[in-house]
Motif scaffolding. Structure first.
Motif, PDB file in Angstrom:
ATOM      1  N   ALA A  22      -5.660  -8.513  16.096  1.00  0.00           N
ATOM      2  CA  ALA A  22      -4.958  -8.596  14.809  1.00  0.00           C
ATOM      3  C   ALA A  22      -5.429  -7.495  13.869  1.00  0.00           C
ATOM      4  O   ALA A  22      -4.626  -6.867  13.161  1.00  0.00           O
ATOM      5  N   GLY A  23      -6.726  -7.224  13.857  1.00  0.00           N
ATOM      6  CA  GLY A  23      -7.256  -6.143  13.034  1.00  0.00           C
ATOM      7  C   GLY A  23      -6.741  -4.789  13.467  1.00  0.00           C
ATOM      8  O   GLY A  23      -6.412  -3.935  12.637  1.00  0.00           O
ATOM      9  N   LEU A  24      -6.656  -4.570  14.778  1.00  0.00           N
ATOM     10  CA  LEU A  24      -6.110  -3.319  15.292  1.00  0.00           C
ATOM     11  C   LEU A  24      -4.642  -3.169  14.918  1.00  0.00           C
ATOM     12  O   LEU A  24      -4.192  -2.074  14.551  1.00  0.00           O
ATOM     13  N   ALA A  25      -3.896  -4.262  14.980  1.00  0.00           N
ATOM     14  CA  ALA A  25      -2.489  -4.212  14.590  1.00  0.00           C
ATOM     15  C   ALA A  25      -2.352  -3.881  13.098  1.00  0.00           C
ATOM     16  O   ALA A  25      -1.483  -3.089  12.712  1.00  0.00           O
ATOM     17  N   ALA A  26      -3.216  -4.452  12.270  1.00  0.00           N
ATOM     18  CA  ALA A  26      -3.182  -4.151  10.837  1.00  0.00           C
ATOM     19  C   ALA A  26      -3.504  -2.684  10.591  1.00  0.00           C
ATOM     20  O   ALA A  26      -2.874  -2.028   9.748  1.00  0.00           O
ATOM     21  N   ALA A  27      -4.463  -2.154  11.324  1.00  0.00           N
ATOM     22  CA  ALA A  27      -4.803  -0.737  11.179  1.00  0.00           C
ATOM     23  C   ALA A  27      -3.641   0.144  11.619  1.00  0.00           C
ATOM     24  O   ALA A  27      -3.349   1.168  10.983  1.00  0.00           O
ATOM     25  N   ALA A  28      -2.960  -0.252  12.679  1.00  0.00           N
ATOM     26  CA  ALA A  28      -1.813   0.528  13.157  1.00  0.00           C
ATOM     27  C   ALA A  28      -0.692   0.536  12.116  1.00  0.00           C
ATOM     28  O   ALA A  28      -0.070   1.575  11.870  1.00  0.00           O
ATOM     29  N   VAL A  29      -0.445  -0.600  11.495  1.00  0.00           N
ATOM     30  CA  VAL A  29       0.584  -0.664  10.457  1.00  0.00           C
ATOM     31  C   VAL A  29       0.196   0.203   9.267  1.00  0.00           C
ATOM     32  O   VAL A  29       1.020   0.950   8.721  1.00  0.00           O
ATOM     33  N   ALA A  30      -1.065   0.146   8.880  1.00  0.00           N
ATOM     34  CA  ALA A  30      -1.524   0.975   7.761  1.00  0.00           C
ATOM     35  C   ALA A  30      -1.396   2.464   8.096  1.00  0.00           C
ATOM     36  O   ALA A  30      -1.035   3.276   7.240  1.00  0.00           O
ATOM     37  N   LEU A  31      -1.677   2.817   9.339  1.00  0.00           N
ATOM     38  CA  LEU A  31      -1.512   4.215   9.741  1.00  0.00           C
ATOM     39  C   LEU A  31      -0.045   4.641   9.710  1.00  0.00           C
ATOM     40  O   LEU A  31       0.278   5.760   9.308  1.00  0.00           O
ATOM     41  N   LEU A  32       0.831   3.747  10.151  1.00  0.00           N
ATOM     42  CA  LEU A  32       2.267   4.062  10.123  1.00  0.00           C
ATOM     43  C   LEU A  32       2.767   4.240   8.696  1.00  0.00           C
ATOM     44  O   LEU A  32       3.696   5.007   8.450  1.00  0.00           O
ATOM     45  N   LEU A  33       2.141   3.546   7.767  1.00  0.00           N
ATOM     46  CA  LEU A  33       2.512   3.674   6.359  1.00  0.00           C
ATOM     47  C   LEU A  33       1.787   4.837   5.678  1.00  0.00           C
ATOM     48  O   LEU A  33       1.890   5.005   4.465  1.00  0.00           O
ATOM     49  N   ARG A  34       1.044   5.602   6.472  1.00  0.00           N
ATOM     50  CA  ARG A  34       0.311   6.791   6.007  1.00  0.00           C
ATOM     51  C   ARG A  34      -0.712   6.460   4.917  1.00  0.00           C
ATOM     52  O   ARG A  34      -0.867   7.187   3.934  1.00  0.00           O
ATOM     53  N   ALA A  35      -1.410   5.355   5.108  1.00  0.00           N
ATOM     54  CA  ALA A  35      -2.459   4.962   4.166  1.00  0.00           C
ATOM     55  C   ALA A  35      -3.690   5.845   4.374  1.00  0.00           C
ATOM     56  O   ALA A  35      -3.904   6.371   5.464  1.00  0.00           O
TER      57      ALA A  35
END
Length: 102
Positions: free
Chosen positions: A68-81
């Motif tokens: 779940a943490g990895l998925a959250a990081a992937a979403v944040a990366l896709l949003l260019r955080a």
């Protein structure tokens, strides 16, 4: 005594790998294919290590809070955080899932 043999073999192996890298001619390192592989290899190794640490527990596939943490990081990366926000999102989501699941 077997531990010291393993340490010695590993030491010699690391030295030989380092020596082999130094003996490679400069012309070989300038080839476009070698440059591209040198650029992509660390990314592939890091991705493999991340996947192994996230989804493996010995020889068993595990999907838990780390996933779940990895998925959250992937979403944040896709949003260019920014990077710190990516890490923070992963930490918060992982901790939240662990807190909810016990």
């Amino acid at each position: 005594m077997n531990v010291w043999i393993a340490i010695g073999v590993t030491t010699v192996g690391c030295y030989l790998v380092k020596l082999t890298g130094l003996l490679v001619p400069a012309g070989v390192l300038e080839r476009p294919l070698v440059k591209r592989l040198a650029a992509l290899l660390p990314v592939a190794l890091l991705a493999a290590l991340t996947a192994q640490q996230t989804f493996a527990d010995g020889r068993v596939l595990v999907v838990d809070a780390k996933a779940a943490g990895l998925a959250a990081a992937a979403v944040a990366l896709l949003l260019r955080a920014p990077f710190l926000l990516v890490v923070g999102a992963a930490v918060v989501v992982t901790a939240g899932v662990r807190a909810m699941t016990g």
